[in-house]
Write an enzyme that holds these catalytic residues in place. Structure first.
Site, PDB file in Angstrom:
ATOM      1  N   TYR A  80       3.297  17.474  11.724  1.00 12.96           N
ATOM      2  CA  TYR A  80       4.500  17.233  12.537  1.00 12.96           C
ATOM      3  C   TYR A  80       4.141  17.199  14.017  1.00 12.96           C
ATOM      4  O   TYR A  80       4.622  16.366  14.766  1.00 12.96           O
ATOM      5  CB  TYR A  80       5.503  18.366  12.264  1.00 12.96           C
ATOM      6  CG  TYR A  80       6.839  18.179  12.939  1.00 12.96           C
ATOM      7  CD1 TYR A  80       7.895  17.557  12.262  1.00 12.96           C
ATOM      8  CD2 TYR A  80       7.069  18.635  14.237  1.00 12.96           C
ATOM      9  CE1 TYR A  80       9.121  17.395  12.863  1.00 12.96           C
ATOM     10  CE2 TYR A  80       8.300  18.470  14.841  1.00 12.96           C
ATOM     11  CZ  TYR A  80       9.327  17.850  14.151  1.00 12.96           C
ATOM     12  OH  TYR A  80      10.543  17.696  14.753  1.00 12.96           O
ATOM     13  N   PHE A 132      17.378 -10.269  24.941  1.00 15.79           N
ATOM     14  CA  PHE A 132      17.256 -10.199  23.497  1.00 15.79           C
ATOM     15  C   PHE A 132      18.497  -9.447  23.004  1.00 15.79           C
ATOM     16  O   PHE A 132      19.055  -8.644  23.744  1.00 15.79           O
ATOM     17  CB  PHE A 132      15.946  -9.520  23.061  1.00 15.79           C
ATOM     18  CG  PHE A 132      15.849  -9.476  21.563  1.00 15.79           C
ATOM     19  CD1 PHE A 132      15.670 -10.650  20.848  1.00 15.79           C
ATOM     20  CD2 PHE A 132      16.002  -8.295  20.865  1.00 15.79           C
ATOM     21  CE1 PHE A 132      15.643 -10.640  19.464  1.00 15.79           C
ATOM     22  CE2 PHE A 132      15.978  -8.277  19.476  1.00 15.79           C
ATOM     23  CZ  PHE A 132      15.798  -9.455  18.778  1.00 15.79           C
ATOM     24  N   ASP A 223       8.926  -6.107  28.299  1.00 11.83           N
ATOM     25  CA  ASP A 223       9.099  -5.997  26.856  1.00 11.83           C
ATOM     26  C   ASP A 223       7.908  -6.729  26.239  1.00 11.83           C
ATOM     27  O   ASP A 223       7.840  -7.964  26.268  1.00 11.83           O
ATOM     28  CB  ASP A 223      10.431  -6.619  26.427  1.00 11.83           C
ATOM     29  CG  ASP A 223      10.628  -6.576  24.905  1.00 11.83           C
ATOM     30  OD1 ASP A 223       9.661  -6.294  24.181  1.00 11.83           O
ATOM     31  OD2 ASP A 223      11.759  -6.844  24.444  1.00 11.83           O
ATOM     32  N   LYS A 266       6.402  -5.891  15.582  1.00 16.50           N
ATOM     33  CA  LYS A 266       5.887  -7.213  15.950  1.00 16.50           C
ATOM     34  C   LYS A 266       4.469  -7.082  16.503  1.00 16.50           C
ATOM     35  O   LYS A 266       3.555  -7.714  16.020  1.00 16.50           O
ATOM     36  CB  LYS A 266       6.796  -7.834  17.007  1.00 16.50           C
ATOM     37  CG  LYS A 266       8.127  -8.222  16.428  1.00 16.50           C
ATOM     38  CD  LYS A 266       9.066  -8.755  17.464  1.00 16.50           C
ATOM     39  CE  LYS A 266      10.361  -9.175  16.829  1.00 16.50           C
ATOM     40  NZ  LYS A 266      10.404 -10.560  16.407  1.00 16.50           N
ATOM     41  N   ARG A 389      20.021 -18.176  15.431  1.00 15.85           N
ATOM     42  CA  ARG A 389      19.874 -17.683  16.795  1.00 15.85           C
ATOM     43  C   ARG A 389      20.716 -18.602  17.676  1.00 15.85           C
ATOM     44  O   ARG A 389      20.224 -19.476  18.365  1.00 15.85           O
ATOM     45  CB  ARG A 389      18.408 -17.697  17.239  1.00 15.85           C
ATOM     46  CG  ARG A 389      17.517 -16.751  16.466  1.00 15.85           C
ATOM     47  CD  ARG A 389      17.531 -15.292  16.903  1.00 15.85           C
ATOM     48  NE  ARG A 389      18.664 -14.491  16.495  1.00 15.85           N
ATOM     49  CZ  ARG A 389      18.648 -13.155  16.467  1.00 15.85           C
ATOM     50  NH1 ARG A 389      17.566 -12.471  16.775  1.00 15.85           N
ATOM     51  NH2 ARG A 389      19.721 -12.481  16.133  1.00 15.85           N
ATOM     52  N   PHE A 455      26.097 -10.499  14.169  1.00 14.86           N
ATOM     53  CA  PHE A 455      25.268 -11.328  13.295  1.00 14.86           C
ATOM     54  C   PHE A 455      24.603 -10.534  12.176  1.00 14.86           C
ATOM     55  O   PHE A 455      24.268 -11.081  11.138  1.00 14.86           O
ATOM     56  CB  PHE A 455      24.188 -12.065  14.115  1.00 14.86           C
ATOM     57  CG  PHE A 455      23.203 -11.151  14.792  1.00 14.86           C
ATOM     58  CD1 PHE A 455      23.469 -10.624  16.041  1.00 14.86           C
ATOM     59  CD2 PHE A 455      22.007 -10.819  14.172  1.00 14.86           C
ATOM     60  CE1 PHE A 455      22.557  -9.779  16.664  1.00 14.86           C
ATOM     61  CE2 PHE A 455      21.090  -9.981  14.790  1.00 14.86           C
ATOM     62  CZ  PHE A 455      21.367  -9.448  16.033  1.00 14.86           C
TER      63      PHE A 455
HETATM   64  N1  F0G Z   1      12.416  -7.003  21.940  1.00 17.57           N
HETATM   65  C1  F0G Z   1      12.126  -8.186  21.382  1.00 17.57           C
HETATM   66  C2  F0G Z   1      11.586  -9.287  22.213  1.00 17.57           C
HETATM   67  C3  F0G Z   1      12.343  -8.366  20.011  1.00 17.57           C
HETATM   68  O1  F0G Z   1      12.060  -9.543  19.471  1.00 17.57           O
HETATM   69  C4  F0G Z   1      12.851  -7.288  19.239  1.00 17.57           C
HETATM   70  C5  F0G Z   1      13.120  -7.451  17.820  1.00 17.57           C
HETATM   71  C6  F0G Z   1      13.138  -6.087  19.877  1.00 17.57           C
HETATM   72  C7  F0G Z   1      12.892  -5.974  21.232  1.00 17.57           C
HETATM   73  C8  F0G Z   1      13.697  -4.914  19.117  1.00 17.57           C
HETATM   74  O2  F0G Z   1      12.705  -4.375  18.333  1.00 17.57           O
HETATM   75  O3  F0G Z   1      13.528  -4.693  15.973  1.00 17.57           O
HETATM   76  O4  F0G Z   1      11.718  -3.049  16.519  1.00 17.57           O
HETATM   77  O5  F0G Z   1      14.056  -2.611  17.190  1.00 17.57           O
HETATM   78  N2  F0G Z   1      13.175  -8.566  17.228  1.00 17.57           N
HETATM   79  C9  F0G Z   1      13.382  -8.771  15.801  1.00 17.57           C
HETATM   80  C10 F0G Z   1      13.451 -10.246  15.499  1.00 17.57           C
HETATM   81  C11 F0G Z   1      14.521  -8.017  15.247  1.00 17.57           C
HETATM   82  O6  F0G Z   1      13.647 -10.562  14.325  1.00 17.57           O
HETATM   83  O7  F0G Z   1      13.288 -11.077  16.373  1.00 17.57           O
HETATM   84  P1  F0G Z   1      13.023  -3.639  16.925  1.00 17.57           P
END
Ligand code: F0G
Length: 482
Positions: A80, A132, A223, A266, A389, A455
């Protein structure tokens, strides 16, 4: 070393990996696909994966892991507090980004929660190259507003512009003098700009944004969720960096920002996420929120296995042969679609291939959700699941009217290292059939509509019996075939 690339005679990019674990797929007959579309409220988020053939919904958390990542998961140090696994990940982030401080979180939006709870006061405005969905909602639920400063050319659907994600510097200067620096808690740059088609941001642009932020004493925030694709594009397209290594390019980006966060669903072929910085002050302001919302400071909601896989995945993100696979497959798919005159976002970016529903379904009224209708009809025609989108992904304006999106896109994500080229070609074949029969596709309307991020869970229905007509045409053209 030069970036050695090989394409076959028909311009198929060559992967520098092989596949050693496979998962069986099922392609349901179109009658069953229509049933599951009805059951899921014409929202591809609500489809069951067992009813999907090629899941191109997202690249989030579904990139294929390598043998090294799987092996690392076995040596995870379960505890932990104070796990060795955490320190290995922390050290890897320092090695790659040269940042000393790391707050672990369970995914990207959890980082957004912590950052915005800490930095936003009601009445503030956050400036972004583009929003986003979750990054905007976390600003607005904390009482802030979002302004997007993408250049007008960045949101032209068809373009030759190499860095469509760049922030418009004129608009940035204007916004700062209009709003006042004290009303701007941070300026956010999203690399691999998701909602305009995974479009890259140049280092030149990031340098200018960073210098302006410094001059006005505004926090610069990156980001980095879609950094991997952006690194590839910088190396390919930005003159100054053609001879630089991926780690050198990464460092050149990281040093420009006060604060960096990422979704490891990602970045790094993993799960989880994090916030990294060299600012002790920002770190101290945010750190108490980690045990409150995420978990203890040495896991932040991630399992130790996920952290081990991420540590290796971040290493692989520094390997050109690994990060070029996504963008190269996307470029191939885009090329095939363009040959068939199908409207897509150009130049192709990262993350996925983006069909331009604004044109594809230009006979569907804008209020009947062109991109949503394209997502539903493509699933019906192929079993391929994409993601809307467009306007469905925008919540309503305060007066209750629909906030019409700048772009109506159907994103077909190509999770990294997952699909084969014949699968990509199957998707292209079915998209081409749908394009030939596009006049049969009609619009959608909401039957259940959440107020925030509608969505995800919203349910819609077809405005007429167009899905049945499309099914009948499919049977007439393909006989008994699936
Ligand atoms: N920033 C970007 C550029 C993203 O594409 C995402 C998530 C997030 C933040 C949030 O991250 O999902 O780990 O909480 N994009 C996903 C997509 C959901 O399908 O484009 P997360």
């Amino acid at each position: 070393m030069a970036n050695i690339k090989y394409y076959t005679e028909d311009h198929i990019p060559l992967e520098m990996h092989k596949v050693r674990i496979i998962q069986k797929l099922h392609l349901l007959p179109i009658e069953d696909r229509l049933k599951s579309l009805n059951d899921s409220g014409y929202n591809t988020f609500l489809l069951k994966n067992r009813d999907v053939f090629l899941d191109m919904l997202t690249d989030s958390g579904v990139n294929a892991m390598s043998d090294r990542q799987q092996a690392a998961m076995l040596v995870a140090d379960d505890s932990y507090a104070g796990s060795e696994t955490f320190y290995r990940l922390e050290q890897k982030l320092t090695e790659i980004f040269k940042t000393k401080l790391f707050l672990p979180v369970h995914q990207g939006r959890a980082a957004e929660n912590i950052i915005n709870r800490t930095l936003i006061k009601p009445g503030d405005t956050v400036l972004m190259n583009y929003h986003f969905t979750t990054s905007k909602s976390h600003v607005t639920v904390n009482g802030g507003l979002v302004e997007e400063l993408i250049s007008d050319a960045g949101i032209e659907e068809e373009s030759e512009l190499l860095f469509k994600g760049d922030m418009d510097i004129g608009k940035l200067n204007e916004a700062i003098s209009r709003l006042g620096a004290d009303k701007i808690p941070y300026v956010r740059i999203e690399v691999g700009t998701n909602l305009i088609g995974g479009q890259p941001v140049s280092i030149q642009n990031m340098r200018e944004v960073s210098a302006i932020c410094k001059q006005h004493n505004i926090i610069s925030l990156l980001d980095a969720s879609l950094l991997a694709d952006n690194l590839h594009f910088i190396k390919q397209r930005e003159e100054e960096f053609k001879t630089k290594s991926i780690p050198e390019i990464t460092e050149a980006i990281a040093e420009l920002f006060d604060l960096i966060y990422f979704s490891a669903r990602k970045l790094g072929y993993g799960r989880g996420g994090g916030i990294i910085t060299n600012s002790q002050q920002l770190f101290d302001q945010m750190k108490e929120l980690v045990p409150l919302y995420e978990g203890f400071m040495t896991y932040g909601g991630m399992s130790v296995r996920e952290m081990e896989a991420l540590t290796i995945g971040l290493d692989e993100t520094m390997d050109e042969d690994m990060i070029n696979q996504g963008p190269e497959f996307i470029a191939f798919m885009a090329e095939e679609l363009l040959k068939r005159k199908i409207p897509i976002i150009t130049p192709p970016g990262g993350l996925g291939c983006h069909l331009n529903a604004m044109k594809f379904l230009d006979h569907v009224p804008r209020g009947e959700y062109r991109a949503g209708a394209l997502a539903a009809s493509l699933y019906l025609a192929s079993g391929v699941r994409g993601m809307e989108r467009g306007t469905v992904s925008e919540d309503r304006n305060p007066d209750g009217s629909d906030h019409l999106a700048n772009m109506e896109l159907l994103r077909l994500a190509l999770p990294r290292r997952v699909f084969t080229m014949s699968q990509v070609k199957y998707a292209v074949d079915r998209i081409a059939w749908l394009y030939d029969n596009r006049h049969l596709v009609g619009g959608l309307r909401f039957v259940e509509e959440p107020k925030v991020l509608r969505f995800f869970l919203g349910r819609l229905e077809a405005v007429s019996d167009w899905p049945q007509k499309l099914l009948e045409k499919f049977r007439a053209d393909f006989g008994d075939s699936l």
